[in-house]
Motif scaffolding. Structure first.
Motif, PDB file in Angstrom:
ATOM      1  N   GLY A  48       0.811  -1.213   0.000  1.00 36.54           N
ATOM      2  CA  GLY A  48       0.000   0.000   0.000  1.00 36.54           C
ATOM      3  C   GLY A  48       0.845   1.264   0.000  1.00 36.54           C
ATOM      4  O   GLY A  48       0.500   2.246  -0.669  1.00 36.54           O
ATOM      5  N   ALA A  49       1.937   1.259   0.727  1.00 36.89           N
ATOM      6  CA  ALA A  49       2.807   2.433   0.757  1.00 36.89           C
ATOM      7  C   ALA A  49       3.413   2.695  -0.614  1.00 36.89           C
ATOM      8  O   ALA A  49       3.538   3.853  -1.050  1.00 36.89           O
ATOM      9  N   GLU A  50       3.784   1.626  -1.321  1.00 33.82           N
ATOM     10  CA  GLU A  50       4.323   1.801  -2.667  1.00 33.82           C
ATOM     11  C   GLU A  50       3.256   2.346  -3.609  1.00 33.82           C
ATOM     12  O   GLU A  50       3.534   3.225  -4.436  1.00 33.82           O
ATOM     13  N   ILE A  51       2.029   1.850  -3.499  1.00 30.77           N
ATOM     14  CA  ILE A  51       0.942   2.359  -4.337  1.00 30.77           C
ATOM     15  C   ILE A  51       0.767   3.859  -4.129  1.00 30.77           C
ATOM     16  O   ILE A  51       0.612   4.621  -5.093  1.00 30.77           O
ATOM     17  N   TRP A  52       0.807   4.304  -2.889  1.00 36.18           N
ATOM     18  CA  TRP A  52       0.646   5.744  -2.615  1.00 36.18           C
ATOM     19  C   TRP A  52       1.804   6.550  -3.203  1.00 36.18           C
ATOM     20  O   TRP A  52       1.591   7.577  -3.851  1.00 36.18           O
ATOM     21  N   ARG A  53       3.036   6.072  -3.036  1.00 35.39           N
ATOM     22  CA  ARG A  53       4.189   6.787  -3.593  1.00 35.39           C
ATOM     23  C   ARG A  53       4.109   6.849  -5.116  1.00 35.39           C
ATOM     24  O   ARG A  53       4.358   7.901  -5.725  1.00 35.39           O
ATOM     25  N   ASN A 172      -4.949   9.416   2.346  1.00 31.28           N
ATOM     26  CA  ASN A 172      -3.647  10.060   2.182  1.00 31.28           C
ATOM     27  C   ASN A 172      -3.760  11.436   1.547  1.00 31.28           C
ATOM     28  O   ASN A 172      -3.080  12.380   1.966  1.00 31.28           O
ATOM     29  N   LEU A 173      -4.598  11.580   0.549  1.00 31.34           N
ATOM     30  CA  LEU A 173      -4.761  12.877  -0.114  1.00 31.34           C
ATOM     31  C   LEU A 173      -5.277  13.944   0.840  1.00 31.34           C
ATOM     32  O   LEU A 173      -4.924  15.124   0.718  1.00 31.34           O
ATOM     33  N   THR A 174      -6.111  13.537   1.780  1.00 25.93           N
ATOM     34  CA  THR A 174      -6.705  14.498   2.723  1.00 25.93           C
ATOM     35  C   THR A 174      -5.934  14.582   4.035  1.00 25.93           C
ATOM     36  O   THR A 174      -6.415  15.201   4.987  1.00 25.93           O
ATOM     37  N   GLY A 175      -4.764  13.969   4.075  1.00 26.02           N
ATOM     38  CA  GLY A 175      -3.975  14.013   5.302  1.00 26.02           C
ATOM     39  C   GLY A 175      -4.649  13.312   6.464  1.00 26.02           C
ATOM     40  O   GLY A 175      -4.451  13.692   7.629  1.00 26.02           O
ATOM     41  N   ASP A 230       0.344  18.953   2.290  1.00 23.29           N
ATOM     42  CA  ASP A 230       1.256  17.841   2.540  1.00 23.29           C
ATOM     43  C   ASP A 230       0.842  16.599   1.764  1.00 23.29           C
ATOM     44  O   ASP A 230       1.686  15.791   1.370  1.00 23.29           O
ATOM     45  N   GLY A 231      -0.469  16.458   1.549  1.00 22.48           N
ATOM     46  CA  GLY A 231      -0.965  15.234   0.927  1.00 22.48           C
ATOM     47  C   GLY A 231      -0.876  15.216  -0.580  1.00 22.48           C
ATOM     48  O   GLY A 231      -0.786  14.155  -1.181  1.00 22.48           O
ATOM     49  N   PHE A 232      -0.887  16.417  -1.226  1.00 20.54           N
ATOM     50  CA  PHE A 232      -0.945  16.408  -2.685  1.00 20.54           C
ATOM     51  C   PHE A 232      -0.113  17.520  -3.296  1.00 20.54           C
ATOM     52  O   PHE A 232      -0.608  18.618  -3.556  1.00 20.54           O
TER      53      PHE A 232
END
Length: 500
Positions: A48-53, A172-175, A230-232
């Motif tokens: 999941g962390a890789e998907i977000w990065r 993640n996008l919304t912090g 920070d999120g986007f």
């Protein structure tokens, strides 16, 4: 106000980000693959962390290709691989385990147990429109809770959140401000009553999943949250206004907004959906009833679905697993290099069979090999398998609805393969239409976001933007069509129950 929408199409093997203008021209794009993890036979996981990065980096590259910054966006739309489920820490944002992917078969034994219980199959079918199969999120989430140390205790204490990939990206996008999903994704968890539109206590108890960690279910087209700086990419305040599972997003992107309209998406798997209106079929047979979407405060809308697990993934396997091709595009030239399939059939049951067979114990099979068989035969068989499996599903849809298919709207990466599209039209005996924008999954997410933020006023305005690029007319005779399909069905039967 800016007239650009960024659509995140978070797929099974990679993430695509497209930027659309009001006329649905693609003004920016980027794509990146991410790692596929196979810890055991039949298990498929994502980090999941890789998907977000990867998503964040890909969005940045798409904006750069368009000559835009994140502050130039009107809204963000998200579409995602469905059924893939993830758990993460509410406080740290760290995933508790790799995401379990929709293709994963590890819960087949528990699904067998559920089917053995009196009345459970009927109850699940009645509430969710789904069959009992490892495909769906609920049994995967139960596996995580049972097998990841400390996860259940953390979930019951409110420290662990669950979600499909759309929820993970929005969080993640919304912090971390929004833990939400939409009905089209919730409907694929097997924890959601698609008729009442709520997480269902009986289903949650059956799967032993605490409700506390689940996302709030909001509309598919509505402002669900706003980005943080920070999120986007340093840009806060951009509305995230459209969310749908990838296949429902493609249905919307193909302008199949009314009952009886159907599309097929050729991706990692293939998914044929027909819009059924404001109600589900009483008996969907071997197909799935599912939520199509919810627009604003309007009622839920529904679709009938045939889910095919492996189509494009079979070509990827030829490339990455066998090394027979260097790129997927080679398959068209190879397929055309031989005049016929010479009796070679490839049943790509690499993760079992989906609709209309629903056999988690089926396994891949290549039949009809001779000393004269070469890589061109295997490439052609992989392409033909996409068309055969689509015919399996269309026959089931016609049987359940009584509606004969008169045309098929096609989208996804494989529509660029003219051999496949022509063979599909030949095998179905109806025209296959490819739209100008073949990335209709991302387009559907953009439409949903633009509808919620006023870029398009209504569905009629959206439908006017759909344009035909190419129409493939059937040219094969009935006798040849049926001969080929009969051989295919023989091969499918040989693959059934192999790993039981």
């Amino acid at each position: 106000m800016t007239e650009h929408i960024l659509a995140i199409d978070q797929g099974t093997t990679g993430t695509t980000v497209l930027i659309f203008d009001r006329e649905t021209h693609i003004v920016g794009r980027a794509y990146a693959e991410f790692t596929q993890h196979y810890p055991r036979a039949g298990w498929v996981e994502h980090d999941g962390a890789e998907i977000w990065r990867v998503t964040l980096a890909t969005a940045g590259r798409a904006l750069s290709s368009a000559g835009l910054s994140a502050r130039d966006l009107r809204a963000i739309g998200i579409t995602n691989q469905r059924e893939t489920v993830l758990a993460w820490n509410r406080h740290t944002g760290e995933p508790a385990h790799r995401a379990i992917v929709w293709q994963d078969r590890r819960t087949a034994g528990f699904c067998d147990d559920l089917r053995s219980r009196t009345g459970v199959t009927e109850m699940i079918r009645a509430k969710t429109g789904l069959v009992i199969d490892p495909y769906f999120s609920g049994t995967k989430l139960r596996w995580l809770l049972e097998n990841v140390p400390g996860l259940r205790a953390g979930a019951e204490a409110g420290d662990i959140l669950f979600g499909t990939i759309d929820s993970w990206l929005i969080w993640n996008l919304t912090g971390g401000a929004a833990h939400v999903t939409d009905p089209s994704n919730a409907a694929r968890t097997q924890l959601y009553d698609i008729h009442r539109g709520v997480w269902d206590d009986e289903l949650l108890s059956l799967m032993d999943v605490p409700a506390r960690g689940l996302p709030e279910v909001r509309s598919s087209s509505a402002v669900l949250g706003h980005t943080t700086a920070d999120g986007f990419l340093g840009a806060g305040g951009i509305p995230i206004a459209g969310v749908a599972g990838d296949q429902q997003a493609a249905l919307f992107g193909q302008a199949c907004h009314g009952p009886g309209l159907a599309k097929n998406t050729y991706g990692t798997g293939s998914f044929l959906l027909m819009h059924t209106g404001a109600s589900t079929l009483r008996d969907p047979g071997p197909l799935l009833s599912t939520v199509a979407w919810r627009i604003g405060d309007q009622p839920l809308e529904y679709a009938l679905e045939g889910a095919i697990f492996v189509t494009g993934a079979a070509v990827q396997w030829l490339r990455d697993g066998l090394g027979l091709i260097a790129a997927a595009a080679e398959t068209e030239e190879l397929a055309r290099s031989i005049p016929q399939n010479d009796g070679v059939y490839f049943v790509p049951a690499l993760t079992g069979l989906g609709a209309p067979h629903w056999d988690p114990y089926a396994r891949g099979l290549i039949a009809g090999l001779t000393r004269g068989t070469g890589r061109a035969h295997l490439a052609r068989a992989a392409l033909e398998a996409m068309a055969y499996q689509t015919r399996d599903v269309t026959r089931a849809i016609e049987a359940q609805t009584g509606i004969a298919l008169t045309e098929l709207r096609a989208d996804g990466g494989a529509v660029g393969n003219s051999f496949l599209m022509q063979f599909q039209a030949d095998l179905l005996g109806v025209p296959v239409e490819v739209p100008r924008v073949s990335e209709t999954t991302a387009l559907g997410a953009a439409y949903l976001a633009g509808l919620a933020t006023g870029m398009w006023q209504d569905r009629e305005e959206i439908r006017a933007t759909w344009k035909l690029a190419r129409r493939f007319e059937p040219g094969m005779g009935t006798a040849e069509r049926e001969r080929l399909y009969t051989q295919w069905t023989r091969a499918v039967e040989k693959s059934r129950g192999w790993a039981a």
